[in-house]
Design a protein around this motif. Structure first.
Motif, PDB file in Angstrom:
ATOM      1  N   ALA A  54       0.813  -1.223   0.000  1.00 14.17           N
ATOM      2  CA  ALA A  54       0.000   0.000   0.000  1.00 14.17           C
ATOM      3  C   ALA A  54       0.845   1.271   0.000  1.00 14.17           C
ATOM      4  O   ALA A  54       0.405   2.308  -0.478  1.00 14.17           O
ATOM      5  CB  ALA A  54      -0.941   0.000   1.203  1.00 14.17           C
ATOM      6  N   THR A  55       2.054   1.195   0.525  1.00 16.99           N
ATOM      7  CA  THR A  55       2.886   2.396   0.622  1.00 16.99           C
ATOM      8  C   THR A  55       3.987   2.456  -0.432  1.00 16.99           C
ATOM      9  O   THR A  55       4.703   3.453  -0.505  1.00 16.99           O
ATOM     10  CB  THR A  55       3.525   2.512   2.019  1.00 16.99           C
ATOM     11  OG1 THR A  55       4.346   1.366   2.264  1.00 16.99           O
ATOM     12  CG2 THR A  55       2.458   2.647   3.096  1.00 16.99           C
ATOM     13  N   ALA A  56       4.127   1.448  -1.259  1.00 15.62           N
ATOM     14  CA  ALA A  56       5.236   1.384  -2.221  1.00 15.62           C
ATOM     15  C   ALA A  56       5.280   2.583  -3.160  1.00 15.62           C
ATOM     16  O   ALA A  56       6.352   3.092  -3.472  1.00 15.62           O
ATOM     17  CB  ALA A  56       5.168   0.087  -3.016  1.00 15.62           C
ATOM     18  N   ASP A  57       4.124   3.061  -3.607  1.00 11.67           N
ATOM     19  CA  ASP A  57       4.119   4.196  -4.532  1.00 11.67           C
ATOM     20  C   ASP A  57       3.393   5.415  -3.949  1.00 11.67           C
ATOM     21  O   ASP A  57       3.015   6.330  -4.670  1.00 11.67           O
ATOM     22  CB  ASP A  57       3.529   3.800  -5.877  1.00 11.67           C
ATOM     23  CG  ASP A  57       2.077   3.365  -5.789  1.00 11.67           C
ATOM     24  OD1 ASP A  57       1.529   3.300  -4.667  1.00 11.67           O
ATOM     25  OD2 ASP A  57       1.487   3.095  -6.844  1.00 11.67           O
ATOM     26  N   MET A  58       3.248   5.432  -2.642  1.00 11.04           N
ATOM     27  CA  MET A  58       2.546   6.517  -1.969  1.00 11.04           C
ATOM     28  C   MET A  58       3.237   7.875  -2.185  1.00 11.04           C
ATOM     29  O   MET A  58       2.597   8.922  -2.147  1.00 11.04           O
ATOM     30  CB  MET A  58       2.451   6.214  -0.476  1.00 11.04           C
ATOM     31  CG  MET A  58       1.569   7.143   0.302  1.00 11.04           C
ATOM     32  SD  MET A  58       1.464   6.642   2.031  1.00 11.04           S
ATOM     33  CE  MET A  58       0.106   5.482   1.942  1.00 11.04           C
ATOM     34  N   HIS A  59       4.530   7.864  -2.439  1.00 13.85           N
ATOM     35  CA  HIS A  59       5.298   9.103  -2.601  1.00 13.85           C
ATOM     36  C   HIS A  59       5.163   9.712  -4.003  1.00 13.85           C
ATOM     37  O   HIS A  59       5.609  10.827  -4.243  1.00 13.85           O
ATOM     38  CB  HIS A  59       6.774   8.836  -2.306  1.00 13.85           C
ATOM     39  CG  HIS A  59       7.414   7.926  -3.309  1.00 13.85           C
ATOM     40  ND1 HIS A  59       7.060   6.597  -3.429  1.00 13.85           N
ATOM     41  CD2 HIS A  59       8.344   8.160  -4.249  1.00 13.85           C
ATOM     42  CE1 HIS A  59       7.766   6.056  -4.406  1.00 13.85           C
ATOM     43  NE2 HIS A  59       8.556   6.980  -4.915  1.00 13.85           N
ATOM     44  N   LEU A  60       4.554   8.976  -4.921  1.00 15.56           N
ATOM     45  CA  LEU A  60       4.443   9.456  -6.300  1.00 15.56           C
ATOM     46  C   LEU A  60       3.216  10.350  -6.464  1.00 15.56           C
ATOM     47  O   LEU A  60       2.147  10.047  -5.935  1.00 15.56           O
ATOM     48  CB  LEU A  60       4.353   8.269  -7.264  1.00 15.56           C
ATOM     49  CG  LEU A  60       5.567   7.345  -7.266  1.00 15.56           C
ATOM     50  CD1 LEU A  60       5.301   6.125  -8.130  1.00 15.56           C
ATOM     51  CD2 LEU A  60       6.814   8.084  -7.738  1.00 15.56           C
TER      52      LEU A  60
END
Length: 149
Positions: A54-60
């Motif tokens: 769930a957090t792998a691409d949260m920064h994109l």
């Protein structure tokens, strides 16, 4: 010196981090609790594998250029002292449980109580709920590094 440092794009600035407390479903009885309670009691970011996904691409960003570099994830084990009653009371306050129709909510909580009563780790008195504090950290990307001259 401070002024020069701020102009130089000091990489210690621009760090964003989030913390999550997760149930450690690498422990067999905790995995069983998650299955028994279902997604309403143990949500989609409440266990390590689900949290990582769930957090792998949260920064994109949804659109536009990336503002943060690759995420760093780390997990730190700890535990919470609980009783079966205190754990059931906490799970009953989860958003997914609160919006359930009352009969379904009571049935889910009863299943959880029965599961905990049947496990040697949780059936008598206090026990430690295995937890992980998960950290997601990203650093701001600087388009260009100003000259320090």
């Amino acid at each position: 010196m401070i002024r020069k440092r701020s102009r130089s794009g000091d990489p210690s600035r621009g760090v964003l981090a989030g913390l999550w407390n997760l149930m450690d479903d690498g422990v067999e009885w905790v995995a069983g609790l998650a299955r028994t309670g279902g997604g309403a009691a143990v949500g989609p970011r409440d266990t390590p594998v689900a949290w990582r996904a769930a957090t792998a691409d949260m920064h994109l960003p949804q659109a536009g250029a990336a503002r943060f570099g690759s995420p760093e994830q780390a997990e730190f084990p700890h535990g919470q002292r609980r009783t079966a009653d205190s754990l059931v009371a906490t799970l009953a306050t989860r958003a997914g449980m609160l919006v359930m129709p009352e009969p379904e909510r009571e049935a889910t909580l009863a299943r959880i109580r029965t599961f905990l009563a049947g496990r040697p780790e949780t059936s008598e008195g206090e026990f430690t709920l295995p937890m992980l504090t998960a950290v997601l950290r990203v650093r701001r990307l600087f388009a260009s590094w100003p000259s320090t001259r």
